[in-house]
Write a protein that holds these residues in place. Structure first.
Motif, PDB file in Angstrom:
ATOM      1  N   GLY A  33      -6.735 -47.324   4.307  1.00 53.18           N
ATOM      2  CA  GLY A  33      -7.341 -46.616   5.418  1.00 53.18           C
ATOM      3  C   GLY A  33      -6.285 -46.023   6.318  1.00 53.18           C
ATOM      4  O   GLY A  33      -5.102 -46.355   6.233  1.00 53.18           O
ATOM      5  N   GLU A  34      -6.733 -45.137   7.158  1.00 52.29           N
ATOM      6  CA  GLU A  34      -5.864 -44.483   8.136  1.00 52.29           C
ATOM      7  C   GLU A  34      -6.045 -45.201   9.464  1.00 52.29           C
ATOM      8  O   GLU A  34      -7.170 -45.347   9.948  1.00 52.29           O
ATOM      9  N   ARG A  36      -6.513 -45.721  13.155  1.00 56.72           N
ATOM     10  CA  ARG A  36      -7.057 -44.828  14.190  1.00 56.72           C
ATOM     11  C   ARG A  36      -6.783 -45.339  15.597  1.00 56.72           C
ATOM     12  O   ARG A  36      -6.750 -44.558  16.530  1.00 56.72           O
ATOM     13  N   ALA A  44      -8.965 -50.254  14.272  1.00 57.29           N
ATOM     14  CA  ALA A  44      -9.939 -49.325  13.720  1.00 57.29           C
ATOM     15  C   ALA A  44      -9.265 -48.546  12.592  1.00 57.29           C
ATOM     16  O   ALA A  44      -8.223 -47.922  12.795  1.00 57.29           O
ATOM     17  N   ARG A  46      -9.976 -45.850   9.135  1.00 58.89           N
ATOM     18  CA  ARG A  46     -10.888 -44.841   8.620  1.00 58.89           C
ATOM     19  C   ARG A  46     -10.574 -44.593   7.157  1.00 58.89           C
ATOM     20  O   ARG A  46      -9.405 -44.485   6.781  1.00 58.89           O
ATOM     21  N   PRO A  47     -11.594 -44.471   6.311  1.00 66.03           N
ATOM     22  CA  PRO A  47     -11.333 -44.153   4.911  1.00 66.03           C
ATOM     23  C   PRO A  47     -10.578 -42.837   4.773  1.00 66.03           C
ATOM     24  O   PRO A  47     -10.812 -41.902   5.543  1.00 66.03           O
ATOM     25  N   GLY A  50     -12.746 -39.715   4.327  1.00 60.13           N
ATOM     26  CA  GLY A  50     -13.828 -39.580   5.290  1.00 60.13           C
ATOM     27  C   GLY A  50     -14.818 -40.724   5.182  1.00 60.13           C
ATOM     28  O   GLY A  50     -14.793 -41.500   4.237  1.00 60.13           O
ATOM     29  N   PRO A  52     -17.376 -43.659   7.625  1.00 60.55           N
ATOM     30  CA  PRO A  52     -17.362 -44.435   8.868  1.00 60.55           C
ATOM     31  C   PRO A  52     -16.121 -45.322   8.982  1.00 60.55           C
ATOM     32  O   PRO A  52     -15.631 -45.864   7.992  1.00 60.55           O
ATOM     33  N   GLU A  53     -15.637 -45.426  10.189  1.00 60.08           N
ATOM     34  CA  GLU A  53     -14.502 -46.318  10.456  1.00 60.08           C
ATOM     35  C   GLU A  53     -14.965 -47.762  10.308  1.00 60.08           C
ATOM     36  O   GLU A  53     -16.149 -48.065  10.412  1.00 60.08           O
ATOM     37  N   TRP A  54     -14.012 -48.630  10.074  1.00 67.08           N
ATOM     38  CA  TRP A  54     -14.304 -50.054  10.064  1.00 67.08           C
ATOM     39  C   TRP A  54     -13.227 -50.762  10.868  1.00 67.08           C
ATOM     40  O   TRP A  54     -12.174 -50.193  11.139  1.00 67.08           O
ATOM     41  N   GLU A  55     -13.523 -51.988  11.253  1.00 67.59           N
ATOM     42  CA  GLU A  55     -12.574 -52.781  12.020  1.00 67.59           C
ATOM     43  C   GLU A  55     -11.938 -53.821  11.118  1.00 67.59           C
ATOM     44  O   GLU A  55     -12.626 -54.448  10.312  1.00 67.59           O
ATOM     45  N   ARG A  76      -7.471 -37.493  -1.023  1.00 65.88           N
ATOM     46  CA  ARG A  76      -7.899 -36.642   0.091  1.00 65.88           C
ATOM     47  C   ARG A  76      -7.844 -35.168  -0.297  1.00 65.88           C
ATOM     48  O   ARG A  76      -8.762 -34.401  -0.016  1.00 65.88           O
TER      49      ARG A  76
END
Length: 86
Positions: A33-34, A36, A44, A46-47, A50, A52-55, A76
């Motif tokens: 993930g990236e 954020r 936080a 993000r995939p 694209g 939804p973000e996750w914690e 990507r």
């Protein structure tokens, strides 16, 4: 513990990555993930393609290795060329 983001004294994360840094959440099936930002005690993420973000728990997040970064960047670019993300 599989985390690599804990300092030697074992108290809290060693550092907070810059936004946009690719990391691996070892607590979520090694998902790349990236980073954020901070979400309370969590990070936080993000995939890459694209969604939804996750914690994630900071102690379960490690920097992506060169191959993981290459795969994420390639995924990507493929998603953009196919019109799945902008």
């Amino acid at each position: 513990m599989s985390a690599q983001n804990v300092p030697p004294d074992g108290h809290g994360p060693a550092h907070v990555p810059a936004p946009g840094t690719l990391v691996v959440d070892t607590g979520n099936g090694d998902q790349v993930g990236e980073f954020r930002g901070l979400a309370g005690p969590y990070w936080a993420l993000r995939p890459v393609c694209g969604g939804p973000e996750w914690e994630a728990e900071p102690e379960r997040v490690r920097p992506a290795d060169p191959m993981e970064r290459l795969r994420a960047i390639n995924a990507r670019k493929n998603a953009r060329s196919e019109g799945r993300i902008l």
